[in-house]
Scaffold this active site. Structure first.
Site: not given
Length: 166
Positions: A59-60
């Site tokens: 996600t990052c």
């Protein structure tokens, strides 16, 4: 205690950081970590600080950092002088993550929050890792501070949400 609009950015917030240099621009090159006194460096500036649970995580890396890279010109147009991402990873990992994202110089600072000390101090850490949040600081005063409440979601801490609050 969580930060909220109107609060002063805390004194003595120190992260770790490896400054970007051309001679150490390769992802495998290691620089020397230094302390980065955010309270002092950001005192008279407009700053966007966003936090991620971990460098190189899905996600990052796919949904969070790219939005800030893409929107960096728009952030600058809104008067933002410093954009910084922080995670509890060590400064070597954060430096490599910046290089992996082809961020050069100080376009975006990749800062380390060892043991999530800062994030813990504002109540936004989880199991020793930084939470996913964004803070806008304008000349030492917090104007926006939001943390994501759903795992793997980038809504209130993403570049679009921050731009909407500048």
């Amino acid at each position: 205690m969580a930060l909220k609009p109107g609060d002063s950015f805390p004194d003595n917030v120190v992260f770790q950081y490896i400054p970007y240099t051309e001679e150490s621009s390769e992802i495998t090159a290691c620089g020397i970590p230094i302390n980065y006194n955010a309270s002092k460096e950001w005192a008279g500036k407009k700053v966007v600080l966003f936090s991620v649970p971990g460098a190189f995580t899905p996600t990052c890396s796919v949904n969070h950092v790219p939005g800030y890279i893409k929107n960096l010109p728009q952030l600058r147009e809104k008067g933002v002088q410093v954009v910084a991402v922080v995670a509890s990873n060590d400064p070597f990992v954060m430096s490599a993550w910046g290089k992996a994202n082809q961020v050069k110089g100080d376009d975006i600072l990749f800062l380390s929050d060892p043991e999530a000390r800062f994030s813990n101090s504002i109540g936004w850490a989880n199991a020793g890792r930084t939470g996913r949040y964004a803070i806008i600081i304008d000349h030492g005063r917090v104007t926006y501070a939001q943390i994501e409440t759903e795992k793997g979601v980038v809504k209130v801490s993403g570049a679009d949400a921050v731009l909407a609050h500048l």
